[in-house]
Write an enzyme that holds these catalytic residues in place. Structure first.
Site: not given
Length: 141
Positions: A65-67
């Site tokens: 997933g994204s940061s």
């Protein structure tokens, strides 16, 4: 009779120590897809779907997933007291490292390969990230 290892060397990423029940995941973890109020994995196609990571020693290959999603998911789990006690990761990414340090969650990698052969789900271990060692406390039969 073969002698089993009771301690395993590892590499400190985020210092600290914690003990708890081991939970292995063969899938990467997206902390945003874990219910912060229960610690239960809600990602339907995940190997841990329906299981809680709360207060476990979580062993997993990598974060996904994204940061923003990763950091917020970890933060929400921590605020609801449902985060893992410590994490053992195969491939640490920048977000996982930074989030673990900020949230003071022990995180290690580069664990001796024999660890996965000798430790199973529900065994109890102590992760001493500061000293770079994982110790078997109790073997679940």
């Amino acid at each position: 009779m073969s002698q089993k290892n009771n301690s395993f060397k590892c590499h400190k990423i985020s210092e600290g120590e914690a003990s708890g029940e081991v939970l292995f995941s063969k899938d990467g973890i997206c902390f945003y897809l874990i219910d912060p109020e229960t610690g239960v994995v809600i990602q339907r196609n995940h190997c841990l779907f329906g299981k809680s990571i709360a207060n476990k020693i979580l062993v997993f290959p990598n974060g996904t997933g994204s940061s923003v999603v990763q950091a917020d998911g970890m933060y929400q789990l921590k605020m609801h007291n449902n985060a893992p006690r410590a994490m053992i990761v195969e491939n640490a990414d920048t977000t996982l490292v930074a989030s673990s340090i900020i949230m003071e969650m022990p995180l290690v990698d580069k664990v001796e390969s024999v660890f996965k052969q000798e430790i199973s789900n529900k065994d109890t271990v102590k992760v001493n990230a500061t000293e770079g060692v994982i110790t078997l406390i109790e073997k679940e039969d």
